[in-house]
Motif scaffolding. Structure first.
Motif: not given
Lengths: 152, 242
Positions: A137-152
Protein backbone atom coordinates in the motif's frame (compact mmCIF):
# COMPACT_ATOMS: atom_id res chain seq x y z
CA UNK A 1 -6.83 3.61 30.22
CA UNK A 2 -8.39 4.48 26.88
CA UNK A 3 -8.29 8.17 25.90
CA UNK A 4 -11.89 8.57 24.76
CA UNK A 5 -11.39 12.01 23.19
CA UNK A 6 -8.54 10.71 21.03
CA UNK A 7 -10.20 7.40 20.14
CA UNK A 8 -13.49 9.12 19.25
CA UNK A 9 -11.65 11.24 16.66
CA UNK A 10 -9.81 8.20 15.28
CA UNK A 11 -12.88 5.97 15.00
CA UNK A 12 -14.81 8.88 13.47
CA UNK A 13 -12.03 9.45 10.91
CA UNK A 14 -12.00 5.72 10.12
CA UNK A 15 -15.79 5.71 9.55
CA UNK A 16 -15.67 8.98 7.60
CA UNK A 17 -13.18 7.59 5.09
CA UNK A 18 -15.29 4.47 4.65
CA UNK A 19 -18.61 6.29 4.21
CA UNK A 20 -17.65 9.83 3.10
CA UNK A 21 -20.65 11.19 5.01
CA UNK A 22 -20.01 13.39 8.05
CA UNK A 23 -23.31 12.75 9.85
CA UNK A 24 -23.42 9.05 9.10
CA UNK A 25 -19.79 8.65 10.21
CA UNK A 26 -20.58 10.37 13.51
CA UNK A 27 -23.72 8.26 14.05
CA UNK A 28 -21.72 5.08 13.49
CA UNK A 29 -18.88 6.30 15.74
CA UNK A 30 -21.35 6.85 18.59
CA UNK A 31 -23.07 3.52 17.96
CA UNK A 32 -19.63 1.85 18.05
CA UNK A 33 -18.86 3.27 21.51
CA UNK A 34 -22.33 2.43 22.83
CA UNK A 35 -22.10 -1.16 21.58
CA UNK A 36 -18.63 -1.48 23.08
CA UNK A 37 -19.72 -0.26 26.54
CA UNK A 38 -22.83 -2.42 26.40
CA UNK A 39 -20.61 -5.52 26.34
CA UNK A 40 -17.40 -4.50 28.12
CA UNK A 41 -17.30 -2.83 31.49
CA UNK A 42 -13.52 -3.01 31.97
CA UNK A 43 -10.74 -3.95 29.58
CA UNK A 44 -7.19 -3.20 28.53
CA UNK A 45 -6.36 -0.67 25.84
CA UNK A 46 -5.19 -3.06 23.12
CA UNK A 47 -8.26 -5.32 23.41
CA UNK A 48 -10.52 -2.28 23.56
CA UNK A 49 -9.04 -0.82 20.36
CA UNK A 50 -9.36 -4.12 18.53
CA UNK A 51 -13.01 -4.41 19.52
CA UNK A 52 -13.81 -0.76 18.77
CA UNK A 53 -12.42 -1.01 15.24
CA UNK A 54 -14.08 -4.41 14.66
CA UNK A 55 -17.47 -2.99 15.67
CA UNK A 56 -16.94 0.18 13.60
CA UNK A 57 -15.90 -1.85 10.56
CA UNK A 58 -18.92 -4.18 10.85
CA UNK A 59 -21.30 -1.25 11.27
CA UNK A 60 -19.84 0.41 8.16
CA UNK A 61 -20.27 -2.86 6.22
CA UNK A 62 -23.89 -3.05 7.45
CA UNK A 63 -24.40 0.51 6.23
CA UNK A 64 -23.04 -0.43 2.80
CA UNK A 65 -25.43 -3.37 2.67
CA UNK A 66 -28.36 -1.26 3.83
CA UNK A 67 -27.81 1.31 1.12
CA UNK A 68 -26.87 -1.52 -1.31
CA UNK A 69 -23.71 0.33 -2.27
CA UNK A 70 -20.60 -1.81 -2.21
CA UNK A 71 -18.19 1.05 -2.76
CA UNK A 72 -18.96 4.74 -2.79
CA UNK A 73 -17.69 6.59 -5.84
CA UNK A 74 -15.50 9.17 -4.17
CA UNK A 75 -15.27 11.38 -7.23
CA UNK A 76 -18.94 12.29 -6.66
CA UNK A 77 -18.40 13.02 -2.99
CA UNK A 78 -17.73 16.57 -2.05
CA UNK A 79 -14.67 16.60 0.14
CA UNK A 80 -14.84 19.51 2.55
CA UNK A 81 -11.24 20.60 2.36
CA UNK A 82 -10.76 20.69 -1.40
CA UNK A 83 -9.85 24.36 -1.34
CA UNK A 84 -6.64 23.72 0.60
CA UNK A 85 -3.10 24.04 -0.70
CA UNK A 86 -2.07 22.23 -3.87
CA UNK A 87 0.04 19.65 -2.02
CA UNK A 88 -2.90 18.61 0.09
CA UNK A 89 -5.06 18.25 -3.00
CA UNK A 90 -2.39 16.17 -4.72
CA UNK A 91 -2.14 13.88 -1.66
CA UNK A 92 -5.91 13.52 -1.53
CA UNK A 93 -5.97 12.65 -5.23
CA UNK A 94 -3.24 10.08 -4.73
CA UNK A 95 -5.16 8.51 -1.84
CA UNK A 96 -8.36 8.55 -3.86
CA UNK A 97 -6.77 6.38 -6.55
CA UNK A 98 -5.82 3.66 -4.05
CA UNK A 99 -8.21 0.75 -3.58
CA UNK A 100 -10.38 0.48 -0.43
CA UNK A 101 -8.13 -2.08 1.27
CA UNK A 102 -4.99 0.00 0.71
CA UNK A 103 -6.68 3.13 2.01
CA UNK A 104 -7.93 1.27 5.09
CA UNK A 105 -4.46 -0.12 5.87
CA UNK A 106 -2.68 3.23 5.46
CA UNK A 107 -5.25 5.04 7.58
CA UNK A 108 -5.14 2.47 10.36
CA UNK A 109 -1.34 2.19 10.45
CA UNK A 110 -0.06 5.72 9.77
CA UNK A 111 -2.92 8.05 10.67
CA UNK A 112 -4.69 6.24 13.52
CA UNK A 113 -1.36 4.66 14.57
CA UNK A 114 -2.73 1.19 15.30
CA UNK A 115 -0.04 -1.49 15.74
CA UNK A 116 0.44 -4.16 13.06
CA UNK A 117 -0.77 -6.97 15.36
CA UNK A 118 -4.09 -5.24 16.11
CA UNK A 119 -4.69 -4.46 12.43
CA UNK A 120 -4.02 -8.10 11.52
CA UNK A 121 -6.39 -9.39 14.22
CA UNK A 122 -9.07 -6.97 13.13
CA UNK A 123 -8.82 -7.91 9.47
CA UNK A 124 -8.42 -11.62 10.25
CA UNK A 125 -4.98 -11.96 8.64
CA UNK A 126 -1.54 -12.83 10.03
CA UNK A 127 0.95 -10.24 11.26
CA UNK A 128 3.27 -11.09 8.38
CA UNK A 129 0.49 -10.73 5.78
CA UNK A 130 -0.51 -7.38 7.33
CA UNK A 131 3.06 -6.07 7.12
CA UNK A 132 3.33 -7.22 3.51
CA UNK A 133 0.02 -5.57 2.56
CA UNK A 134 1.03 -2.31 4.29
CA UNK A 135 4.32 -2.33 2.37
CA UNK A 136 2.47 -2.78 -0.93
CA UNK A 137 0.00 0.00 0.00
CA UNK A 138 2.87 2.40 0.85
CA UNK A 139 4.56 1.59 -2.48
CA UNK A 140 1.31 2.24 -4.38
CA UNK A 141 0.75 5.51 -2.50
CA UNK A 142 4.27 6.69 -3.38
CA UNK A 143 3.71 5.80 -7.04
CA UNK A 144 0.47 7.76 -7.09
CA UNK A 145 2.24 10.72 -5.46
CA UNK A 146 4.88 10.63 -8.19
CA UNK A 147 2.12 10.78 -10.80
CA UNK A 148 0.93 13.94 -9.05
CA UNK A 149 4.46 15.32 -9.46
CA UNK A 150 5.13 15.16 -5.74
CA UNK A 151 8.34 13.79 -4.32
CA UNK A 152 7.99 11.42 -1.33
CA UNK B 1 7.33 12.19 12.34
CA UNK B 2 8.20 10.70 8.96
CA UNK B 3 7.34 12.50 5.75
CA UNK B 4 5.05 9.65 4.67
CA UNK B 5 3.11 9.83 7.90
CA UNK B 6 2.73 13.61 7.61
CA UNK B 7 1.43 13.31 4.05
CA UNK B 8 -1.02 10.58 4.96
CA UNK B 9 -2.29 12.53 7.95
CA UNK B 10 -2.75 15.52 5.66
CA UNK B 11 -4.58 13.37 3.09
CA UNK B 12 -6.86 11.62 5.59
CA UNK B 13 -8.05 14.88 7.08
CA UNK B 14 -11.71 14.47 8.02
CA UNK B 15 -14.02 17.37 8.93
CA UNK B 16 -14.34 17.87 12.69
CA UNK B 17 -17.11 15.90 14.42
CA UNK B 18 -20.01 18.02 15.67
CA UNK B 19 -21.59 16.04 18.56
CA UNK B 20 -18.43 14.71 20.20
CA UNK B 21 -18.36 16.60 23.53
CA UNK B 22 -22.03 16.03 24.28
CA UNK B 23 -21.75 12.31 23.53
CA UNK B 24 -18.54 11.75 25.53
CA UNK B 25 -20.00 13.55 28.53
CA UNK B 26 -22.95 11.16 28.47
CA UNK B 27 -20.59 8.17 27.97
CA UNK B 28 -18.39 9.19 30.93
CA UNK B 29 -21.40 9.22 33.25
CA UNK B 30 -22.29 5.66 32.21
CA UNK B 31 -18.66 4.52 32.50
CA UNK B 32 -18.32 5.94 36.05
CA UNK B 33 -21.53 4.17 37.01
CA UNK B 34 -20.03 0.92 35.71
CA UNK B 35 -16.82 1.41 37.72
CA UNK B 36 -18.66 2.01 41.00
CA UNK B 37 -20.56 -1.20 40.33
CA UNK B 38 -17.39 -3.29 39.98
CA UNK B 39 -17.25 -4.29 43.66
CA UNK B 40 -20.95 -5.09 43.63
CA UNK B 41 -20.46 -7.18 40.50
CA UNK B 42 -17.62 -9.18 42.12
CA UNK B 43 -19.68 -9.82 45.25
CA UNK B 44 -22.71 -10.82 43.19
CA UNK B 45 -20.63 -13.50 41.45
CA UNK B 46 -19.80 -15.21 44.77
CA UNK B 47 -23.41 -16.38 44.97
CA UNK B 48 -23.26 -17.89 41.48
CA UNK B 49 -20.18 -20.02 42.06
CA UNK B 50 -21.38 -23.60 42.40
CA UNK B 51 -21.70 -24.91 45.95
CA UNK B 52 -19.81 -28.06 44.98
CA UNK B 53 -16.74 -25.91 44.18
CA UNK B 54 -16.79 -24.46 47.73
CA UNK B 55 -17.52 -27.82 49.37
CA UNK B 56 -14.74 -29.50 47.44
CA UNK B 57 -12.22 -26.78 48.34
CA UNK B 58 -13.25 -26.98 52.00
CA UNK B 59 -12.97 -30.79 52.04
CA UNK B 60 -9.49 -30.63 50.50
CA UNK B 61 -8.47 -28.12 53.16
CA UNK B 62 -9.87 -30.28 55.98
CA UNK B 63 -8.16 -33.43 54.69
CA UNK B 64 -4.85 -31.54 54.37
CA UNK B 65 -5.23 -30.25 57.96
CA UNK B 66 -5.97 -33.76 59.21
CA UNK B 67 -2.87 -34.92 57.33
CA UNK B 68 -0.80 -32.35 59.20
CA UNK B 69 -2.38 -33.27 62.53
CA UNK B 70 -2.12 -37.04 62.37
CA UNK B 71 0.67 -37.88 59.94
CA UNK B 72 4.33 -38.43 60.57
CA UNK B 73 6.56 -35.33 60.79
CA UNK B 74 8.17 -35.93 57.41
CA UNK B 75 5.04 -36.75 55.49
CA UNK B 76 4.78 -33.42 53.62
CA UNK B 77 3.79 -35.41 50.52
CA UNK B 78 0.34 -36.10 51.96
CA UNK B 79 -0.43 -32.36 52.04
CA UNK B 80 1.42 -31.69 48.80
CA UNK B 81 -0.59 -34.37 47.03
CA UNK B 82 -3.91 -32.92 48.23
CA UNK B 83 -3.56 -29.50 46.57
CA UNK B 84 -4.28 -30.71 42.98
CA UNK B 85 -7.80 -31.42 44.21
CA UNK B 86 -8.15 -27.74 45.15
CA UNK B 87 -7.37 -26.89 41.52
CA UNK B 88 -10.48 -28.77 40.39
CA UNK B 89 -12.76 -25.97 41.56
CA UNK B 90 -10.95 -23.44 39.32
CA UNK B 91 -11.08 -25.62 36.23
CA UNK B 92 -14.68 -26.75 36.62
CA UNK B 93 -15.88 -23.18 37.27
CA UNK B 94 -14.08 -21.83 34.20
CA UNK B 95 -15.87 -24.32 31.93
CA UNK B 96 -19.33 -24.37 33.57
CA UNK B 97 -21.07 -22.11 31.03
CA UNK B 98 -19.56 -23.99 28.13
CA UNK B 99 -20.35 -27.38 29.69
CA UNK B 100 -24.05 -26.60 29.95
CA UNK B 101 -24.21 -24.98 26.50
CA UNK B 102 -24.85 -21.51 27.96
CA UNK B 103 -21.69 -19.73 26.77
CA UNK B 104 -23.21 -17.82 23.84
CA UNK B 105 -26.31 -16.84 25.79
CA UNK B 106 -24.26 -15.49 28.69
CA UNK B 107 -22.03 -13.62 26.25
CA UNK B 108 -24.95 -11.43 25.19
CA UNK B 109 -25.76 -10.26 28.72
CA UNK B 110 -24.77 -6.89 30.26
CA UNK B 111 -21.49 -8.20 31.67
CA UNK B 112 -19.65 -10.22 29.05
CA UNK B 113 -18.95 -13.91 29.62
CA UNK B 114 -15.24 -13.04 29.78
CA UNK B 115 -15.76 -10.70 32.75
CA UNK B 116 -18.08 -13.18 34.50
CA UNK B 117 -15.58 -16.06 34.13
CA UNK B 118 -12.70 -13.78 35.11
CA UNK B 119 -14.54 -12.56 38.23
CA UNK B 120 -15.42 -16.10 39.35
CA UNK B 121 -11.90 -17.40 38.73
CA UNK B 122 -10.51 -14.42 40.65
CA UNK B 123 -12.77 -15.19 43.65
CA UNK B 124 -11.97 -18.94 43.67
CA UNK B 125 -8.25 -18.32 43.16
CA UNK B 126 -8.18 -15.96 46.14
CA UNK B 127 -10.09 -18.53 48.26
CA UNK B 128 -7.70 -21.34 47.19
CA UNK B 129 -4.61 -19.20 47.82
CA UNK B 130 -5.90 -18.39 51.32
CA UNK B 131 -6.47 -22.13 51.89
CA UNK B 132 -2.92 -22.93 50.77
CA UNK B 133 -1.50 -20.15 52.90
CA UNK B 134 -3.30 -21.60 55.93
CA UNK B 135 -1.94 -25.08 55.09
CA UNK B 136 1.58 -23.66 54.76
CA UNK B 137 1.44 -21.60 57.95
CA UNK B 138 0.13 -24.47 60.05
CA UNK B 139 2.01 -27.13 58.13
CA UNK B 140 5.58 -25.86 58.16
CA UNK B 141 5.83 -25.82 61.96
CA UNK B 142 4.06 -29.16 62.42
CA UNK B 143 6.17 -30.85 59.76
CA UNK B 144 9.42 -29.29 60.90
CA UNK B 145 10.36 -27.55 57.65
CA UNK B 146 10.90 -23.90 56.75
CA UNK B 147 8.06 -21.88 55.28
CA UNK B 148 9.40 -21.32 51.73
CA UNK B 149 9.93 -25.01 50.78
CA UNK B 150 6.59 -25.90 52.40
CA UNK B 151 4.89 -23.20 50.33
CA UNK B 152 6.58 -24.58 47.20
CA UNK B 153 5.50 -28.16 47.99
CA UNK B 154 1.93 -26.96 48.49
CA UNK B 155 1.62 -24.56 45.56
CA UNK B 156 3.54 -26.40 42.78
CA UNK B 157 1.22 -29.44 42.40
CA UNK B 158 -1.70 -27.00 42.57
CA UNK B 159 -0.27 -24.88 39.73
CA UNK B 160 0.59 -27.92 37.59
CA UNK B 161 -2.99 -29.19 37.98
CA UNK B 162 -4.52 -25.79 37.20
CA UNK B 163 -2.34 -25.52 34.08
CA UNK B 164 -3.26 -29.00 32.76
CA UNK B 165 -6.94 -28.54 33.61
CA UNK B 166 -7.23 -25.12 31.96
CA UNK B 167 -5.56 -26.63 28.89
CA UNK B 168 -8.08 -29.49 28.80
CA UNK B 169 -10.97 -27.04 29.36
CA UNK B 170 -9.80 -25.14 26.27
CA UNK B 171 -9.30 -28.22 24.11
CA UNK B 172 -12.19 -30.49 25.11
CA UNK B 173 -15.91 -29.84 24.84
CA UNK B 174 -18.83 -30.25 27.26
CA UNK B 175 -18.71 -32.89 29.98
CA UNK B 176 -15.50 -34.38 28.49
CA UNK B 177 -13.50 -31.48 29.92
CA UNK B 178 -15.13 -31.96 33.34
CA UNK B 179 -14.12 -35.63 33.50
CA UNK B 180 -10.65 -34.78 32.16
CA UNK B 181 -10.21 -32.25 35.01
CA UNK B 182 -11.15 -34.85 37.64
CA UNK B 183 -8.74 -37.34 36.04
CA UNK B 184 -5.91 -34.76 35.93
CA UNK B 185 -6.34 -33.79 39.60
CA UNK B 186 -6.25 -37.40 40.73
CA UNK B 187 -3.42 -38.25 38.35
CA UNK B 188 -1.19 -35.41 39.64
CA UNK B 189 -2.12 -36.28 43.20
CA UNK B 190 -1.44 -40.01 42.79
CA UNK B 191 1.79 -39.35 40.84
CA UNK B 192 3.15 -37.43 43.81
CA UNK B 193 2.18 -40.22 46.22
CA UNK B 194 3.62 -42.87 43.89
CA UNK B 195 6.96 -41.11 43.25
CA UNK B 196 7.45 -40.34 46.94
CA UNK B 197 6.36 -43.83 48.03
CA UNK B 198 8.63 -45.57 45.50
CA UNK B 199 11.72 -43.36 45.42
CA UNK B 200 11.54 -41.14 48.54
CA UNK B 201 13.53 -38.38 46.79
CA UNK B 202 10.95 -35.77 45.82
CA UNK B 203 11.13 -33.72 49.03
CA UNK B 204 14.88 -33.87 49.62
CA UNK B 205 16.59 -30.43 49.95
CA UNK B 206 18.77 -31.00 46.83
CA UNK B 207 15.63 -31.07 44.66
CA UNK B 208 14.41 -27.64 45.79
CA UNK B 209 15.67 -25.92 42.60
CA UNK B 210 13.64 -28.40 40.52
CA UNK B 211 10.56 -27.47 42.56
CA UNK B 212 11.24 -23.74 41.98
CA UNK B 213 11.63 -24.34 38.22
CA UNK B 214 8.45 -26.45 38.10
CA UNK B 215 6.50 -23.76 40.01
CA UNK B 216 7.69 -20.97 37.67
CA UNK B 217 6.94 -23.00 34.52
CA UNK B 218 3.51 -24.01 35.82
CA UNK B 219 2.71 -20.40 36.76
CA UNK B 220 3.62 -19.21 33.24
CA UNK B 221 1.51 -22.05 31.82
CA UNK B 222 -1.47 -21.06 33.99
CA UNK B 223 -1.20 -17.42 32.87
CA UNK B 224 -0.97 -18.38 29.19
CA UNK B 225 -3.94 -20.78 29.40
CA UNK B 226 -5.99 -18.30 31.47
CA UNK B 227 -5.32 -15.58 28.91
CA UNK B 228 -6.35 -17.87 26.04
CA UNK B 229 -9.60 -18.87 27.80
CA UNK B 230 -10.54 -15.22 28.37
CA UNK B 231 -9.61 -14.41 24.76
CA UNK B 232 -11.81 -17.28 23.50
CA UNK B 233 -14.78 -16.07 25.52
CA UNK B 234 -14.24 -12.51 24.20
CA UNK B 235 -14.23 -13.88 20.66
CA UNK B 236 -17.66 -15.41 21.23
CA UNK B 237 -18.93 -11.86 21.81
CA UNK B 238 -17.20 -10.48 18.70
CA UNK B 239 -18.54 -13.43 16.70
CA UNK B 240 -22.06 -12.52 17.78
CA UNK B 241 -21.67 -9.07 16.24
CA UNK B 242 -20.53 -10.34 12.84
Amino acid sequence: MLDLQEQYDKIYRYCYFKLYDRNLAEDITQETFLKYYEHYSFNNENTALKHLYTIARNLCIDEFRRTKTESIDESTVELPYENDVTDKLAIKNAIRRLNDDEKELLLLRYVNELNVGSIGEMLGISRFATMRKIKVAVKRFKEELRKEDMHE
Amino acid sequence: MSDLKKKLQMGFDAPAPIRKEEFLEHLNISENANKSNLEGFLFSQIGYISKSAWVFSLLSLIVAMLGIRYSDQHMIWIISGMTPLLALSIATESSRSERYGMAELEATTKHSLASVVLARLFIISIADLVAMLVITLIGYKAIGRTAVPTMLYVITPFLISVFLELYSVRKLRGRQSFYACIAISFLVSLSIYFIEFEFKTLYKPEFISAWVAAAILALIGVMVQGRKIIKNTEEIVVWNWL
